[in-house]
Write a protein that holds these residues in place. Structure first.
Motif, PDB file in Angstrom:
ATOM      1  N   UNK A  51       0.866  -1.177   0.000  1.00  0.00           N
ATOM      2  CA  UNK A  51       0.000   0.000   0.000  1.00  0.00           C
ATOM      3  C   UNK A  51       0.900   1.223   0.000  1.00  0.00           C
ATOM      4  N   UNK A  52       0.614   2.161  -0.887  1.00  0.00           N
ATOM      5  CA  UNK A  52       1.410   3.377  -1.012  1.00  0.00           C
ATOM      6  C   UNK A  52       0.607   4.569  -0.508  1.00  0.00           C
ATOM      7  N   UNK A  53       1.243   5.391   0.314  1.00  0.00           N
ATOM      8  CA  UNK A  53       0.620   6.614   0.819  1.00  0.00           C
ATOM      9  C   UNK A  53       1.594   7.772   0.651  1.00  0.00           C
ATOM     10  N   UNK A  54       1.037   8.957   0.479  1.00  0.00           N
ATOM     11  CA  UNK A  54       1.842  10.166   0.381  1.00  0.00           C
ATOM     12  C   UNK A  54       1.498  11.066   1.560  1.00  0.00           C
ATOM     13  N   UNK A  55       2.515  11.436   2.325  1.00  0.00           N
ATOM     14  CA  UNK A  55       2.321  12.390   3.420  1.00  0.00           C
ATOM     15  C   UNK A  55       2.803  13.745   2.922  1.00  0.00           C
ATOM     16  N   UNK A  56       1.880  14.696   2.888  1.00  0.00           N
ATOM     17  CA  UNK A  56       2.158  16.056   2.433  1.00  0.00           C
ATOM     18  C   UNK A  56       2.239  16.927   3.675  1.00  0.00           C
TER      19      UNK A  56
END
Length: 146
Positions: A51-56
Protein backbone atom coordinates in the motif's frame (compact mmCIF):
# COMPACT_ATOMS: atom_id res chain seq x y z
CA UNK A 1 3.58 -27.30 25.89
CA UNK A 2 5.76 -24.54 27.26
CA UNK A 3 8.60 -25.30 24.83
CA UNK A 4 6.24 -24.89 21.88
CA UNK A 5 5.32 -21.37 23.04
CA UNK A 6 8.98 -20.48 23.34
CA UNK A 7 9.83 -21.77 19.85
CA UNK A 8 6.86 -20.18 18.07
CA UNK A 9 8.47 -16.68 17.85
CA UNK A 10 11.55 -18.25 16.24
CA UNK A 11 9.43 -19.61 13.39
CA UNK A 12 7.27 -16.51 12.98
CA UNK A 13 10.06 -13.90 13.04
CA UNK A 14 11.53 -14.80 9.59
CA UNK A 15 8.07 -14.60 8.04
CA UNK A 16 7.48 -11.12 9.43
CA UNK A 17 10.93 -9.95 8.34
CA UNK A 18 9.82 -10.26 4.71
CA UNK A 19 7.22 -7.48 5.15
CA UNK A 20 7.89 -3.98 3.82
CA UNK A 21 7.19 -0.97 6.02
CA UNK A 22 9.35 2.01 5.13
CA UNK A 23 9.34 5.65 4.16
CA UNK A 24 11.42 8.19 2.26
CA UNK A 25 11.06 11.97 1.97
CA UNK A 26 11.60 14.76 -0.53
CA UNK A 27 12.42 18.05 1.26
CA UNK A 28 10.81 20.77 -0.83
CA UNK A 29 12.68 23.78 0.58
CA UNK A 30 15.63 21.78 1.85
CA UNK A 31 13.99 21.48 5.27
CA UNK A 32 12.10 18.52 6.75
CA UNK A 33 9.21 20.83 7.73
CA UNK A 34 8.14 21.20 4.07
CA UNK A 35 8.13 17.80 2.41
CA UNK A 36 6.47 14.99 0.51
CA UNK A 37 7.01 11.54 2.03
CA UNK A 38 6.21 8.18 0.49
CA UNK A 39 5.12 5.38 2.83
CA UNK A 40 5.13 1.73 1.70
CA UNK A 41 3.33 -0.86 3.81
CA UNK A 42 3.03 -4.55 2.98
CA UNK A 43 0.04 -5.90 4.93
CA UNK A 44 0.90 -9.62 4.49
CA UNK A 45 4.21 -11.30 3.72
CA UNK A 46 2.81 -13.82 1.22
CA UNK A 47 1.67 -11.15 -1.23
CA UNK A 48 4.14 -8.73 -2.88
CA UNK A 49 1.49 -5.97 -2.98
CA UNK A 50 2.32 -2.84 -0.96
CA UNK A 51 0.00 0.00 0.00
CA UNK A 52 1.41 3.38 -1.01
CA UNK A 53 0.62 6.61 0.82
CA UNK A 54 1.84 10.17 0.38
CA UNK A 55 2.32 12.39 3.42
CA UNK A 56 2.16 16.06 2.43
CA UNK A 57 3.47 18.45 5.08
CA UNK A 58 4.30 22.10 5.60
CA UNK A 59 4.81 22.30 9.32
CA UNK A 60 3.51 23.75 11.55
CA UNK A 61 0.58 24.68 9.31
CA UNK A 62 -0.54 21.37 7.85
CA UNK A 63 0.07 17.68 7.36
CA UNK A 64 -2.12 15.11 5.55
CA UNK A 65 -1.79 11.50 4.47
CA UNK A 66 -3.27 10.51 1.08
CA UNK A 67 -3.60 7.03 -0.42
CA UNK A 68 -1.83 6.36 -3.72
CA UNK A 69 -3.32 2.87 -4.04
CA UNK A 70 -1.16 -0.21 -4.31
CA UNK A 71 1.98 -1.26 -6.11
CA UNK A 72 4.96 -3.49 -5.51
CA UNK A 73 8.15 -2.88 -3.57
CA UNK A 74 9.78 -1.85 -6.86
CA UNK A 75 7.07 0.60 -8.00
CA UNK A 76 8.54 3.95 -9.07
CA UNK A 77 6.78 7.09 -7.81
CA UNK A 78 7.63 10.25 -9.76
CA UNK A 79 7.33 13.77 -8.31
CA UNK A 80 6.65 16.63 -10.73
CA UNK A 81 6.14 20.30 -9.79
CA UNK A 82 4.01 22.63 -11.88
CA UNK A 83 4.66 26.40 -12.03
CA UNK A 84 1.84 27.14 -9.54
CA UNK A 85 3.78 25.20 -6.89
CA UNK A 86 1.42 22.20 -6.88
CA UNK A 87 2.76 18.70 -7.42
CA UNK A 88 1.84 15.85 -9.72
CA UNK A 89 2.61 12.40 -8.38
CA UNK A 90 2.82 9.61 -10.98
CA UNK A 91 2.57 5.99 -9.86
CA UNK A 92 2.80 3.84 -12.98
CA UNK A 93 -0.13 5.02 -15.14
CA UNK A 94 -1.97 6.66 -12.22
CA UNK A 95 -1.50 10.37 -11.54
CA UNK A 96 -2.50 12.56 -8.61
CA UNK A 97 -2.36 16.31 -7.97
CA UNK A 98 -1.57 17.69 -4.52
CA UNK A 99 -0.42 20.90 -2.86
CA UNK A 100 1.34 21.98 0.31
CA UNK A 101 -0.41 25.27 1.11
CA UNK A 102 -3.27 23.57 2.99
CA UNK A 103 -2.21 19.92 2.44
CA UNK A 104 -5.88 19.15 1.77
CA UNK A 105 -5.90 19.43 -2.02
CA UNK A 106 -5.57 15.94 -3.48
CA UNK A 107 -7.21 14.52 -6.60
CA UNK A 108 -6.70 11.69 -9.05
CA UNK A 109 -6.07 12.91 -12.60
CA UNK A 110 -7.70 11.11 -15.52
CA UNK A 111 -5.25 12.45 -18.12
CA UNK A 112 -2.03 14.44 -18.43
CA UNK A 113 -2.57 18.08 -17.41
CA UNK A 114 -3.32 20.35 -20.36
CA UNK A 115 -0.58 22.75 -19.21
CA UNK A 116 1.98 19.92 -18.94
CA UNK A 117 3.54 17.92 -16.15
CA UNK A 118 5.86 20.70 -15.03
CA UNK A 119 9.41 19.90 -13.92
CA UNK A 120 10.49 16.47 -12.72
CA UNK A 121 11.86 16.86 -9.18
CA UNK A 122 12.83 13.23 -8.73
CA UNK A 123 11.70 9.67 -8.13
CA UNK A 124 10.97 7.56 -5.08
CA UNK A 125 12.56 4.17 -5.79
CA UNK A 126 14.76 1.46 -4.37
CA UNK A 127 18.35 2.62 -4.08
CA UNK A 128 20.73 -0.15 -2.97
CA UNK A 129 17.79 -2.06 -1.51
CA UNK A 130 16.37 0.90 0.48
CA UNK A 131 13.48 3.20 -0.41
CA UNK A 132 14.90 6.63 -1.25
CA UNK A 133 14.02 9.85 -3.01
CA UNK A 134 16.43 10.26 -5.92
CA UNK A 135 16.46 13.88 -7.13
CA UNK A 136 16.46 14.70 -10.81
CA UNK A 137 20.05 14.40 -11.90
CA UNK A 138 22.01 16.23 -14.54
CA UNK A 139 20.73 15.99 -18.15
CA UNK A 140 21.27 12.55 -19.61
CA UNK A 141 21.12 10.79 -16.23
CA UNK A 142 18.00 8.72 -15.53
CA UNK A 143 16.65 9.11 -11.97
CA UNK A 144 14.63 5.93 -12.49
CA UNK A 145 17.60 3.66 -13.14
CA UNK A 146 18.81 1.57 -10.24
Amino acid sequence: MRLRHLLLPLFVAPLLAACVNDTASYSIDGTPEHSLSLVREQPVFWNDKVNLSLIVSRMPNCVRRHSLGSGTAKTLVEVWQVPSGAFIIRVGKRMYATETQTCEGFARLDADPVTGMGELRGVFRLNQGQLAFVPKAAPGVDAGAE
